[in-house]
Design an enzyme around this catalytic site. Structure first.
Site, PDB file in Angstrom:
ATOM      1  N   HIS A  99     -85.681 -25.555 -35.988  1.00  0.00           N
ATOM      2  CA  HIS A  99     -86.604 -25.995 -34.943  1.00  0.00           C
ATOM      3  C   HIS A  99     -87.395 -27.203 -35.388  1.00  0.00           C
ATOM      4  O   HIS A  99     -87.661 -27.400 -36.563  1.00  0.00           O
ATOM      5  CB  HIS A  99     -87.542 -24.864 -34.505  1.00  0.00           C
ATOM      6  CG  HIS A  99     -88.342 -24.232 -35.604  1.00  0.00           C
ATOM      7  ND1 HIS A  99     -87.785 -23.382 -36.543  1.00  0.00           N
ATOM      8  CD2 HIS A  99     -89.656 -24.312 -35.905  1.00  0.00           C
ATOM      9  CE1 HIS A  99     -88.730 -22.962 -37.360  1.00  0.00           C
ATOM     10  NE2 HIS A  99     -89.880 -23.525 -37.002  1.00  0.00           N
ATOM     11  N   HIS A 101     -90.904 -29.340 -34.810  1.00  0.00           N
ATOM     12  CA  HIS A 101     -92.281 -29.261 -34.326  1.00  0.00           C
ATOM     13  C   HIS A 101     -92.693 -30.613 -33.750  1.00  0.00           C
ATOM     14  O   HIS A 101     -92.468 -31.645 -34.387  1.00  0.00           O
ATOM     15  CB  HIS A 101     -93.251 -28.948 -35.480  1.00  0.00           C
ATOM     16  CG  HIS A 101     -93.056 -27.615 -36.100  1.00  0.00           C
ATOM     17  ND1 HIS A 101     -93.835 -26.535 -35.776  1.00  0.00           N
ATOM     18  CD2 HIS A 101     -92.177 -27.178 -37.034  1.00  0.00           C
ATOM     19  CE1 HIS A 101     -93.453 -25.492 -36.485  1.00  0.00           C
ATOM     20  NE2 HIS A 101     -92.446 -25.855 -37.261  1.00  0.00           N
TER      21      HIS A 101
END
Length: 145
Positions: A99, A101
């Site tokens: 992922h 950010h």
């Protein structure tokens, strides 16, 4: 235990979705550093940068850039953004589904990602460069096989 991000993709776990398409999902972080802190994930589970196809990493960056622009144009009034991927446990990755950010920042917000870290220097930059160049050459050779 099932991957929480895969559960979000499947609609089995709640999330405040910001964007969704066939390949990617972006949603607000449940423990944000700042208002609007968004996570961008591939819908297909990969653990970290080492097992994620380059096109997927590129897609994360493209969507992350769009969200960063939106943070500047929105009522969040961001002056900038921190963009980060924590790759592996040693890099503080806590959810092992790749992922990105996107952390909207405002001038003077006092948030410090590096607070408390000691300034470090590489004792032999030339040797580090040689090691990385050799590993990259090896990757290039194996990619051609």
């Amino acid at each position: 235990m099932a991957c929480v991000f895969c559960s979000i993709v499947a609609g089995e776990a709640p999330a405040l979705r910001i964007h969704e398409d066939d390949e990617f999902l972006a949603f607000l972080d449940i423990r944000p550093f700042t208002r609007g802190h968004t996570l961008v994930i591939p819908k297909r589970h990969t653990v970290d940068l080492t097992d994620t196809p380059p096109d997927t990493v590129a897609g994360l960056a493209v969507l992350g850039q769009r969200i960063a622009k939106a943070a500047r144009l929105s009522g969040l009034h961001a002056d900038g953004n921190n963009i980060a991927i924590n790759d592996g446990k040693a890099a503080f990755q806590t959810v092992f589904h790749l992922h990105l950010h996107v952390v909207p920042r405002r001038t003077g917000d006092k948030l410090s990602f590096a607070k408390g870290l000691v300034l470090r220097r590489d004792p032999d930059r030339a040797a580090s460069a040689r090691l990385l160049r050799a590993a990259l050459a090896n990757l290039d050779e194996t990619a051609q096989d």
